[in-house]
Every structure is written in structure tokens, then in C-alpha cells.
Design an enzyme around this catalytic site. Structure first.
Site, PDB file in Angstrom:
ATOM      1  N   THR A  92       0.811  -1.216   0.000  1.00 30.52           N
ATOM      2  CA  THR A  92       0.000   0.000   0.000  1.00 30.52           C
ATOM      3  C   THR A  92       0.844   1.265   0.000  1.00 30.52           C
ATOM      4  O   THR A  92       0.593   2.187  -0.790  1.00 30.52           O
ATOM      5  CB  THR A  92      -0.938   0.017   1.227  1.00 30.52           C
ATOM      6  OG1 THR A  92      -1.732  -1.171   1.230  1.00 30.52           O
ATOM      7  CG2 THR A  92      -1.846   1.237   1.195  1.00 30.52           C
ATOM      8  N   THR A 123       4.913   3.237   0.490  1.00 30.25           N
ATOM      9  CA  THR A 123       6.367   3.154   0.457  1.00 30.25           C
ATOM     10  C   THR A 123       6.926   4.201   1.400  1.00 30.25           C
ATOM     11  O   THR A 123       6.538   5.374   1.344  1.00 30.25           O
ATOM     12  CB  THR A 123       6.910   3.404  -0.965  1.00 30.25           C
ATOM     13  OG1 THR A 123       6.420   2.392  -1.841  1.00 30.25           O
ATOM     14  CG2 THR A 123       8.432   3.394  -0.976  1.00 30.25           C
ATOM     15  N   ALA A 156      10.687  -9.967   2.070  1.00 27.12           N
ATOM     16  CA  ALA A 156      11.771  -9.123   2.552  1.00 27.12           C
ATOM     17  C   ALA A 156      11.361  -8.339   3.790  1.00 27.12           C
ATOM     18  O   ALA A 156      12.156  -8.149   4.715  1.00 27.12           O
ATOM     19  CB  ALA A 156      12.207  -8.174   1.444  1.00 27.12           C
ATOM     20  N   ASP A 157      10.108  -7.886   3.826  1.00 27.45           N
ATOM     21  CA  ASP A 157       9.638  -7.101   4.973  1.00 27.45           C
ATOM     22  C   ASP A 157       9.703  -7.895   6.268  1.00 27.45           C
ATOM     23  O   ASP A 157      10.024  -7.351   7.332  1.00 27.45           O
ATOM     24  CB  ASP A 157       8.221  -6.595   4.722  1.00 27.45           C
ATOM     25  CG  ASP A 157       7.228  -7.722   4.412  1.00 27.45           C
ATOM     26  OD1 ASP A 157       7.648  -8.777   3.894  1.00 27.45           O
ATOM     27  OD2 ASP A 157       6.016  -7.530   4.666  1.00 27.45           O
ATOM     28  N   ARG A 158       9.428  -9.194   6.186  1.00 26.48           N
ATOM     29  CA  ARG A 158       9.438 -10.025   7.388  1.00 26.48           C
ATOM     30  C   ARG A 158      10.865 -10.225   7.898  1.00 26.48           C
ATOM     31  O   ARG A 158      11.104 -10.222   9.118  1.00 26.48           O
ATOM     32  CB  ARG A 158       8.765 -11.368   7.097  1.00 26.48           C
ATOM     33  CG  ARG A 158       7.324 -11.218   6.605  1.00 26.48           C
ATOM     34  CD  ARG A 158       6.722 -12.539   6.186  1.00 26.48           C
ATOM     35  NE  ARG A 158       6.408 -13.369   7.343  1.00 26.48           N
ATOM     36  CZ  ARG A 158       6.043 -14.645   7.246  1.00 26.48           C
ATOM     37  NH1 ARG A 158       5.964 -15.234   6.060  1.00 26.48           N
ATOM     38  NH2 ARG A 158       5.764 -15.329   8.349  1.00 26.48           N
ATOM     39  N   THR A 186      -1.281  -4.073   4.925  1.00 28.49           N
ATOM     40  CA  THR A 186      -2.251  -4.687   4.029  1.00 28.49           C
ATOM     41  C   THR A 186      -2.606  -6.087   4.526  1.00 28.49           C
ATOM     42  O   THR A 186      -3.766  -6.491   4.554  1.00 28.49           O
ATOM     43  CB  THR A 186      -1.689  -4.757   2.600  1.00 28.49           C
ATOM     44  OG1 THR A 186      -1.305  -3.435   2.201  1.00 28.49           O
ATOM     45  CG2 THR A 186      -2.722  -5.297   1.634  1.00 28.49           C
TER      46      THR A 186
END
Length: 257
Positions: free
Chosen positions: A10, A12, A109-111, A133
Site C-alpha cells: 500500500t 512506500t 523481505a519485509d518479514r 495490508t
């Protein structure tokens, strides 16, 4: 100066890192259609409004993205405006973290970034609850290893589904209702979405802790986490800067590797 980019489904987040500390941060809607030059124009405008830094101050860039279509243009942006080839976060590029799941290539990658950021500040074992999200519950071992977790729908998706699938239900704002039992349609929807989301978090955390079998800290982050800060009693820490801290630490590790 390091530019850290956290590209979610959603939004950046653009963060400037100087001397290992974030000094400025901006948020934009994620778009895979932006060109390298459009990123540069937008960021130049934000820097101009801030008045402290310039685009020419950027010397390095690290990117974490869950939107693969955006990566080509972000790479070109970094090459042209941030001093060269950017660092890209994936399961092979993060020093000092072991990914102990069946298919390491599938982890977002976020995790990984959140796991690093949480372990650096809070130690382990712990659970990171990242509300965006989707709502991710990521389990980090005592040694900092990524052990897996849970992916559930985010609160915005639940609200959108109610509005889209039921013709007479309106689109509503996300907020804590004054009481659990709603006496209007909007009040009933807000109670269901808000308290349903809180109970989803607390219920899944209880199951994770039971299965893990040892005490665990819980850290919440993400754009929605402030909504339930005073309602979810099982969360120990609320840390809005967790992802940026993780990106900063990963960049430091890559540089020194």
C-alpha cells in the site's frame, strides 16, 4: 547518507539515515509505474520542503520490497541518484540471520527486515506483529533466526470486504467504537472490525506462545498498530520505526561483510 526504502503493498516509506540514525522520513502510495526520474522528482520535492538535505547528499541505498514490479525502476533510481548499485533485501542477502522455514525463498523481505530490527533492539525469542495490508506474525528465535509465523488479512482488507460484498453496508472509517454492542449499522461494523481485529491478534499470539513453549516478547509495528495500542494487552512494545531500524542494521552488516 543512506536512503532506506521500505516498499509495501500500500505505502512506500523513504527514510534518510545519517550515522546509523534516521533523520527524516516520508511516506507515499506504492506505485509500480513510477519511473526512476519520477522517484527523484518526488523525493527532491520532499527534501526541498524539509530544507535540511538535498538529493546530492545521498550516497547509498537499501531497498526492501514486497512488490517485485517496482524493483526495476527503483534500481535505476538508486543507480542514477544514490551513488550506485543499491542493496536489495532477500533471504540470501541478509547477513547474520538464519531462515529456518521449509522454503526460505518464499519469505518476504519485509518479514526478514522486521526480524532483524526487532532482535537488535529487544533480543529474542519474540513475535513481531506487523499490521499493514496483511497482518504478519513473525517468530524470531533467541539467536535471531527467522522461524516462520502467520499471515492474516489486514484490517483494511476486512473493511473493504464488508463494503464490497454487502450492498447495504457503507464504507466506514477505522476507529475504536465507544462500546462493543453497536446500536447503529456503522457502530456495529466498527465494533466487529476493531474488536475482531484485536481478538484475532490476541488469539493468534496466545496460540503461538502455547506452541512455542517458552516466554516470548511481542513487538507491534506497521501503519495500523497505533489503532489498537491501548486495546491489545498481550503486546509488550509498539515500535513504529522497527522496519527502518532493520534496514539500517542490514545495510551496516552488508557494508562490513
Amino acid at each position: 547518507m543512506l536512503l532506506a526504502l521500505d516498499v509495501g503493498n500500500t505505502n512506500t516509506v523513504f527514510a534518510l539515515i545519517d550515522g546509523g540514525e534516521p533523520v527524516a522520513q516520508w511516506r507515499a502510495s506504492t506505485s509500480s509505474q513510477w519511473t526512476a526520474d519520477e522517484y527523484a522528482v518526488w523525493l527532491s520535492q520532499m527534501l526541498s520542503i524539509d530544507g535540511t538535505f538535498k538529493l546530492t547528499d545521498l550516497t547509498d541505498c537499501i531497498i526492501s520490497t514486497v512488490v517485485p514490479q517496482s524493483l526495476f525502476n527503483l534500481r535505476n533510481f538508486a543507480r542514477r541518484y544514490c551513488g550506485g548499485e543499491p542493496m536489495i533485501v532477500d533471504e540470501k542477502s541478509v547477513p547474520g540471520i538464519e531462515v529456518r522455514i521449509d522454503r526460505p525463498s518464499e519469505v518476504g523481505a519485509d518479514r526478514l527486515v522486521n526480524a532483524v530490527g526487532a532482535h537488535v533492539k529487544y533480543g529474542g525469542p519474540l513475535v513481531v506483529v506487523d499490521s499493514g495490508t496483511a497482518t504478519n506474525f513473525d517468530v524470531v528465535g533467541e539467536d535471531g533466526a527467522f522461524l516462520g509465523g502467520i499471515i492474516a488479512p489486514g484490517i483494511n482488507l476486512s473493511m473493504q470486504a464488508l463494503h464490497t460484498a454487502a450492498a447495504r453496508l457503507p464504507r466506514i472509517a477505522i476507529e475504536r467504537p465507544p462500546k462493543v454492542i453497536g446500536t447503529t449499522t456503522v457502530g456495529a461494523m466498527q465494533a466487529g472490525v476493531f474488536w475482531g481485529y484485536v481478538d484475532l491478534i490476541e488469539g493468534l499470539l496466545a496460540r503461538i506462545r502455547e506452541e512455542f513453549g517458552a516466554p516470548m516478547k511481542v513487538v507491534a509495528t506497521g501503519g495500523i498498530s497505533s489503532l489498537y495500542k491501548d486495546a491489545a494487552k498481550t503486546i509488550d512494545y509498539f515500535d513504529p520505526d522497527l522496519t527502518i531500524r532493520g534496514l539500517t542494521e542490514i545495510a551496516r552488516r552488508i557494508r562490513s561483510a
